[in-house]
Design an enzyme around this catalytic site. Sequence first.
Site, PDB file in Angstrom:
ATOM      1  N   LYS A  52       7.887 -21.650 -41.523  1.00  0.00           N
ATOM      2  CA  LYS A  52       7.244 -22.730 -40.890  1.00  0.00           C
ATOM      3  C   LYS A  52       7.203 -24.077 -41.600  1.00  0.00           C
ATOM      4  O   LYS A  52       7.231 -24.105 -42.974  1.00  0.00           O
ATOM      5  CB  LYS A  52       5.494 -22.357 -40.762  1.00  0.00           C
ATOM      6  CG  LYS A  52       4.763 -23.596 -40.133  1.00  0.00           C
ATOM      7  CD  LYS A  52       4.616 -23.700 -38.832  1.00  0.00           C
ATOM      8  CE  LYS A  52       3.729 -24.700 -38.457  1.00  0.00           C
ATOM      9  NZ  LYS A  52       4.084 -25.496 -37.006  1.00  0.00           N
ATOM     10  N   ALA A  77       2.951 -29.210 -28.837  1.00  0.00           N
ATOM     11  CA  ALA A  77       2.662 -30.292 -29.960  1.00  0.00           C
ATOM     12  C   ALA A  77       1.726 -29.699 -30.804  1.00  0.00           C
ATOM     13  O   ALA A  77       0.565 -30.052 -30.853  1.00  0.00           O
ATOM     14  CB  ALA A  77       2.007 -31.413 -29.104  1.00  0.00           C
ATOM     15  N   ILE A  78       2.105 -29.017 -31.699  1.00  0.00           N
ATOM     16  CA  ILE A  78       1.467 -28.361 -32.628  1.00  0.00           C
ATOM     17  C   ILE A  78       0.937 -29.277 -33.944  1.00  0.00           C
ATOM     18  O   ILE A  78       0.182 -29.182 -34.383  1.00  0.00           O
ATOM     19  CB  ILE A  78       2.449 -27.149 -33.374  1.00  0.00           C
ATOM     20  CG1 ILE A  78       2.783 -26.191 -32.488  1.00  0.00           C
ATOM     21  CG2 ILE A  78       1.268 -26.398 -34.627  1.00  0.00           C
ATOM     22  CD1 ILE A  78       1.738 -25.272 -31.500  1.00  0.00           C
ATOM     23  N   GLY A  79       1.800 -30.225 -34.069  1.00  0.00           N
ATOM     24  CA  GLY A  79       1.633 -31.385 -35.115  1.00  0.00           C
ATOM     25  C   GLY A  79       1.848 -30.753 -36.768  1.00  0.00           C
ATOM     26  O   GLY A  79       1.231 -31.448 -37.546  1.00  0.00           O
ATOM     27  N   CYS A 137      10.855 -33.801 -36.192  1.00  0.00           N
ATOM     28  CA  CYS A 137       9.722 -33.239 -35.438  1.00  0.00           C
ATOM     29  C   CYS A 137       8.938 -34.438 -34.544  1.00  0.00           C
ATOM     30  O   CYS A 137       8.740 -35.568 -34.898  1.00  0.00           O
ATOM     31  CB  CYS A 137       8.634 -32.697 -36.121  1.00  0.00           C
ATOM     32  SG  CYS A 137       7.020 -32.032 -35.100  1.00  0.00           S
ATOM     33  N   LYS A 172      17.886 -30.903 -40.376  1.00  0.00           N
ATOM     34  CA  LYS A 172      17.514 -30.486 -39.030  1.00  0.00           C
ATOM     35  C   LYS A 172      17.590 -31.851 -38.376  1.00  0.00           C
ATOM     36  O   LYS A 172      16.594 -32.704 -38.619  1.00  0.00           O
ATOM     37  CB  LYS A 172      16.460 -29.641 -38.978  1.00  0.00           C
ATOM     38  CG  LYS A 172      16.169 -28.913 -37.346  1.00  0.00           C
ATOM     39  CD  LYS A 172      14.940 -28.095 -37.412  1.00  0.00           C
ATOM     40  CE  LYS A 172      14.761 -27.380 -36.036  1.00  0.00           C
ATOM     41  NZ  LYS A 172      13.750 -26.500 -36.179  1.00  0.00           N
TER      42      LYS A 172
END
Lengths: 310, 265
Positions: A52, A77-79, A137, A172
Amino acid sequence: MNDPTENGPDLRTTIGGLVLKNPVLTASGTFGYGREFMDLIDLDRLGGIILKGVSLSPTRGNPPPRVVETASGMLNAIGLENVGFDALVREKLPLLETLGTPVFINLYGTTVEEYAVLAAASDRVDRIDAVEVNISCPNVKAGGAAFGVDPASAAAVTAAVRSRTTKPVMVKLSPNVADVAAIARSVEDAGADAVSLINTITGMAVDLKTRRPKLANVTGGLSGPAIKPVALRMVWQAAGAVSIPVVGIGGIMTAEDALEFITVGASAVQVGTANLVDPSASVRIVEDISAFLSENGIARVTDMVGALTV
Amino acid sequence: MIQTETVIRANDPVGGGCRRMMLDAPPEYGNARPGQFVTLRFPDGSGPLLRRPFSIHGVVKAADGTVGVELLYKVVGGFTQRLSAMRPGGAVDLLGPLGNDFGVDASARRVWMVAGGIGAAPLAFLARRLAEMGVDMASCALFMGGRSADDLISTERFADLGMAVHATTEDGGAGEAGLVTAPLAREAAISPPDVICACGPMPMLRAVAGIAEARGIPSRVSIETVMACGLGACLGCAVETAGDEKGYRHVCRDGPVFDGGWLKR
């Protein structure tokens, strides 16, 4: 002539000098810190695990609702909620100490300097075998995607990380750009050992009854089978633009999906949303890739990399 | 926690658009605790993408050592529509048991349960387990609320154990007209229980927690949220809880049962 599949096909692939026993990695954010899956699958059967995403300080993440299912996909939308780098090293990595498979840390910062500090700190931790740099992200305002949409800032982050660690560096990339090949080239020039793509595609869902967005963050990142065709196209474009390994991500649910990415030029793949849906998906994909190669008389998975005929 | 492809033994309508399903389960489910949940998906990967969570409604241990797990579900969307069409002998992918439990043991003497409609699912398991542990069920009670008589599901499971059942409906079609919190508040003022366990819609849970807090009664509430993995990996099922500066809690890992005092009001 020897049967190339007598001892099973050779699934090994290499990223930045790191040899993976097979091309299947678990995508950051879909596999926790690894521990969450240990009761369900043998992590050592995977090519590697990507943790993570972690920042210097603990991050609280976005308010709920954070997840909504859409047609053949999910928006999140975990943030980047995470425990912070120090707690990850202190509390999470010891649980992976006996693991034989490589562990990738996934780093994100709000400034170039933060990325550099995280890279230097990662370099000192033996259990971290490689670094994935998250410049893509879509769910955090500062940092994250801000660095991934412009070749110059993507290169600046990459160079900063490269200069502070000798471990393999994989960057990424975001799909939310006009020219992914240009970004891929710029991070290659800045010293990346590999690029991984795609991160989620920015999307949105609306509740007609309340006329409000379904996610508290309004927008989120789309993942799952819905994005696979887009991901394949972008991996193909990136693979044509760089000479470093490309790692394909996006809606991989089966070995066939994974092999399509490999065929368009990916040296390895990451399985993401599938882990949430079926915790045994990644291990099953490894087994099924091996079976596919055997059935088709293909000796090495690397024989499939970029085998696309246009 | 175990993931297994298993077989449906029963899938019967129980009224109110709800069904009770019995699944073959691995022996580990013999240790499942009331409040825990499972997630399901269709093994062929068809149907909606994400797994769906379901409270454990009951665990049945047969004389030959085989274990069955019972689920009670309401048909509300695409997944449960497909589930409702499954026949005995059909296969589902079962993952569990997951999450924490109500944390009520045999030392509890007077346990009140508050169910909003399908919220009866985990509470029936709790009632059964308390009875097995020797709790005097005649001193326990169920407060069950619904919009109409159809929503009063599974009340017989509580009544059969000797529990008093206070039913309410918003349309007055059965039991007392109004919200379940009315008889709860009234009875709590007369003779408060040792603990209140509740499962139902969030506004009901907040009201129940408020009544409990006002009387100094501990409360345990089971929360339902959208959930993706159920394993604590994706952090999608965050809930904001009172006095929780450090961060969100996660229903799958920290719950689904929380102290009522933690609910943000």
